[in-house]
Scaffold this motif. Sequence first.
Motif, PDB file in Angstrom:
ATOM      1  N   GLN A  67      36.651  11.574  31.232  1.00  0.00           N
ATOM      2  CA  GLN A  67      38.059  11.086  31.672  1.00  0.00           C
ATOM      3  C   GLN A  67      37.654   9.698  32.050  1.00  0.00           C
ATOM      4  O   GLN A  67      38.662   8.797  31.924  1.00  0.00           O
ATOM      5  N   CYS A  68      36.600   9.452  32.564  1.00  0.00           N
ATOM      6  CA  CYS A  68      36.388   7.960  33.042  1.00  0.00           C
ATOM      7  C   CYS A  68      35.200   7.347  32.492  1.00  0.00           C
ATOM      8  O   CYS A  68      34.076   7.063  33.095  1.00  0.00           O
ATOM      9  N   PRO A  69      35.017   6.761  31.219  1.00  0.00           N
ATOM     10  CA  PRO A  69      33.844   6.390  30.600  1.00  0.00           C
ATOM     11  C   PRO A  69      33.571   5.090  31.139  1.00  0.00           C
ATOM     12  O   PRO A  69      32.265   4.616  30.905  1.00  0.00           O
ATOM     13  N   ALA A  70      34.415   4.374  31.996  1.00  0.00           N
ATOM     14  CA  ALA A  70      33.767   2.992  32.533  1.00  0.00           C
ATOM     15  C   ALA A  70      32.984   3.164  33.718  1.00  0.00           C
ATOM     16  O   ALA A  70      32.295   2.455  34.465  1.00  0.00           O
ATOM     17  N   ASN A  71      33.144   4.603  34.429  1.00  0.00           N
ATOM     18  CA  ASN A  71      32.269   4.723  35.783  1.00  0.00           C
ATOM     19  C   ASN A  71      30.954   5.076  35.332  1.00  0.00           C
ATOM     20  O   ASN A  71      30.539   5.229  34.263  1.00  0.00           O
ATOM     21  N   ASP A  72      30.134   5.068  36.483  1.00  0.00           N
ATOM     22  CA  ASP A  72      28.819   5.443  36.253  1.00  0.00           C
ATOM     23  C   ASP A  72      28.486   6.547  37.496  1.00  0.00           C
ATOM     24  O   ASP A  72      28.240   6.344  38.627  1.00  0.00           O
ATOM     25  N   ASP A  73      28.843   7.923  36.894  1.00  0.00           N
ATOM     26  CA  ASP A  73      28.880   8.946  37.908  1.00  0.00           C
ATOM     27  C   ASP A  73      27.460   9.207  38.659  1.00  0.00           C
ATOM     28  O   ASP A  73      27.297   9.869  39.535  1.00  0.00           O
ATOM     29  N   ASP A  74      26.383   9.011  37.823  1.00  0.00           N
ATOM     30  CA  ASP A  74      25.112   9.417  38.085  1.00  0.00           C
ATOM     31  C   ASP A  74      24.281   8.144  38.729  1.00  0.00           C
ATOM     32  O   ASP A  74      23.027   8.231  39.252  1.00  0.00           O
ATOM     33  N   GLY A  75      25.135   7.006  38.896  1.00  0.00           N
ATOM     34  CA  GLY A  75      24.560   5.798  39.505  1.00  0.00           C
ATOM     35  C   GLY A  75      23.142   5.174  38.905  1.00  0.00           C
ATOM     36  O   GLY A  75      22.347   4.706  39.494  1.00  0.00           O
ATOM     37  N   ASP A  76      23.071   5.455  37.579  1.00  0.00           N
ATOM     38  CA  ASP A  76      21.864   4.710  36.902  1.00  0.00           C
ATOM     39  C   ASP A  76      22.056   3.522  36.104  1.00  0.00           C
ATOM     40  O   ASP A  76      21.117   3.091  35.159  1.00  0.00           O
ATOM     41  N   THR A  77      23.099   2.958  36.337  1.00  0.00           N
ATOM     42  CA  THR A  77      23.697   1.612  35.839  1.00  0.00           C
ATOM     43  C   THR A  77      24.189   1.822  34.125  1.00  0.00           C
ATOM     44  O   THR A  77      24.395   0.685  33.828  1.00  0.00           O
ATOM     45  N   VAL A  78      24.156   2.972  33.971  1.00  0.00           N
ATOM     46  CA  VAL A  78      24.625   3.107  32.426  1.00  0.00           C
ATOM     47  C   VAL A  78      25.862   3.808  32.495  1.00  0.00           C
ATOM     48  O   VAL A  78      26.221   4.851  33.176  1.00  0.00           O
ATOM     49  N   PRO A  79      27.112   3.074  32.168  1.00  0.00           N
ATOM     50  CA  PRO A  79      28.495   3.720  32.229  1.00  0.00           C
ATOM     51  C   PRO A  79      28.428   5.103  31.403  1.00  0.00           C
ATOM     52  O   PRO A  79      27.909   5.426  30.604  1.00  0.00           O
ATOM     53  N   ASN A  80      29.452   5.921  32.117  1.00  0.00           N
ATOM     54  CA  ASN A  80      29.639   7.325  31.404  1.00  0.00           C
ATOM     55  C   ASN A  80      29.659   7.229  29.866  1.00  0.00           C
ATOM     56  O   ASN A  80      29.077   8.184  29.216  1.00  0.00           O
ATOM     57  N   GLY A  81      30.658   6.292  29.459  1.00  0.00           N
ATOM     58  CA  GLY A  81      30.842   6.264  28.001  1.00  0.00           C
ATOM     59  C   GLY A  81      29.502   5.920  26.997  1.00  0.00           C
ATOM     60  O   GLY A  81      29.516   6.100  25.833  1.00  0.00           O
ATOM     61  N   GLN A  82      28.407   5.462  27.558  1.00  0.00           N
ATOM     62  CA  GLN A  82      27.372   5.285  27.157  1.00  0.00           C
ATOM     63  C   GLN A  82      26.110   5.959  27.292  1.00  0.00           C
ATOM     64  O   GLN A  82      24.850   5.749  26.946  1.00  0.00           O
ATOM     65  N   ASP A  83      26.390   6.913  28.206  1.00  0.00           N
ATOM     66  CA  ASP A  83      25.172   7.448  28.830  1.00  0.00           C
ATOM     67  C   ASP A  83      25.217   8.685  28.139  1.00  0.00           C
ATOM     68  O   ASP A  83      26.058   9.601  28.307  1.00  0.00           O
ATOM     69  N   ARG A  84      23.900   9.392  27.713  1.00  0.00           N
ATOM     70  CA  ARG A  84      23.843  10.653  26.817  1.00  0.00           C
ATOM     71  C   ARG A  84      23.716  11.719  27.997  1.00  0.00           C
ATOM     72  O   ARG A  84      23.882  12.764  27.704  1.00  0.00           O
ATOM     73  N   CYS A  85      23.313  10.997  29.360  1.00  0.00           N
ATOM     74  CA  CYS A  85      23.149  12.277  30.491  1.00  0.00           C
ATOM     75  C   CYS A  85      24.024  11.677  31.450  1.00  0.00           C
ATOM     76  O   CYS A  85      23.386  11.133  32.636  1.00  0.00           O
TER      77      CYS A  85
END
Length: 544
Positions: free
Chosen positions: A321-339
């Motif tokens: 729902q929020c591809p621009a957020n970084d839910d795990d705080g690893d500097t990789v946005p949700n939309g680009q984060d495989r995990c």
Amino acid sequence: MDLTLRTQVRSWALAALLASVAPNALAQSTTGPLIPIDLERLRFNPAATDSMLVDTGNVLPEGAYRLMLMANYERGILLLKGSDGPERSIIDYRVAGWLAGAWSPTDRLELSARLPVIIHQGGSGADSLVGISEPRSFGLGTPELGARYALLRREEGAPVFLSLGLDVGTPGGTASAFGRQQGWAGLQVAPRVAVSRELGPIVLGASAGVRIRSTENEPGRDFGTELEQGIVVSTRGKGLRAEVALQAAESLVEPDIALELLGGVRMPFGGGFEAFGIVGHGFTDIPGTPSIRAAAGIAWAPETAAKEDVCRSGRSHTPEQCPANDDDGDTVPNGQDRCPLEAGPPENDGCPDTDSDGDGVVDREDACPNEAGVAENKGCPDTDSDGDGVVDREDACPNVAGVAAHRGCPEPKPEPKPVPQAPPPAAPSRLPTEHHVQFPVGQSTLSDSERRNLDAVADYLKANPSVSLRIEGHTDNTGPDELNRTLSQDRADAVRQYLIQQGIESRRLTAKGFGPDQPIASNETPEGRSANRRVEFVTSTTGE
């Protein structure tokens, strides 16, 4: 009966005969009967998200709606030529009212309805043509129901708005007032596709479709299914807005095209209400294309409550729902984060690093991910080919047993000379094969200084014929990965070719490019990137 009386009787008889045949002789005819058709060509968008006149692919948000009432005046919409040549304006003018609305019951879907009413129309010349009846001055136009579905939306990151639409003209129009087609009970079907894109303060939009309806054989021209296109340039914003549109309808039953240029303005005045006006000019005499058009109306579109932003901090949501957020705080946005729910480095697409063999070297940097090794050997196990206790990567003579004091080479034997001999030269502090060949950015060409270094490597290989080399090429992380892998292979091949030119057998040399996958320094600094643009050697030995 005398001659005078007989002459008068003949004159009266001739006059009576002429009187009986004169109406038919003077009346003009057409090439066939005039069959009622749907003359209305005004196409407009009840939702008016970006344009009032052309579908732009941008549908109403979920729960929003818009209602409108419009009066429309047209001039010169049905001309018919008689056998005597001149055209008659069978319908010279028409005043019609429109009641229309659009509503979005669910996300991406928009429904609409249009009801035209012919308030008054009139013309001249119908009574001078044989078999032509004067059209009714009042009637109902073809009611239409429509639906649009958004395939792409700009707010979701798409490059354009894109939608599919379908309008259905239902029975109900008044045929004798030219408010519907005669055949198929007036039914019409009009699928289309629409697209648009914002460019600063304006919107560029276009639509294309086909209006499928019965073919009516009219005098001098058949009237039926048409390809419909529209383009529009409109302004954006909440205040006064304007637009210019060109509408075209290309007949599939006749070699002609109807063209109308339209302009419109709209102005909100509070409470969700807006007033609007439209003017147009037709460029052809095809039935339904007015020489002049003017319309005005009022619309109401109350603002809907904005949806809750679930992507705000603390709101429950999924990473999707929020591809621009970084839910795990690893500097990789949700939309680009495989995990997206597990922190990991950007180099691993946001997933945690793994170390399958537990040797302290993460798998993405481990040349032997399934065998425990050491970091100095890129995660691969150390080998000791000559069994002298000195591992090959530190052994200057990996195929001859020696001592650690001499970096794995045999201790030199003193020559039996009566005179004292000078002590043997100390073992070189660095073997030629430990040198990293450096390259400029984006190049695989050897510099003169690197050629001299490779000459030393060639001399060493000639002195140690059992030694083979694996030549590994590397790059920094600048540029696309695929290009870097090609460049690293080119660099390794250039070194291998040079050594072959110096007399080293090709079977002793293998070359492999690894791109940016195995850096030895940080790519965040120019010095680190320079160190990563390298070719290095891995030695191996074969039995003599």
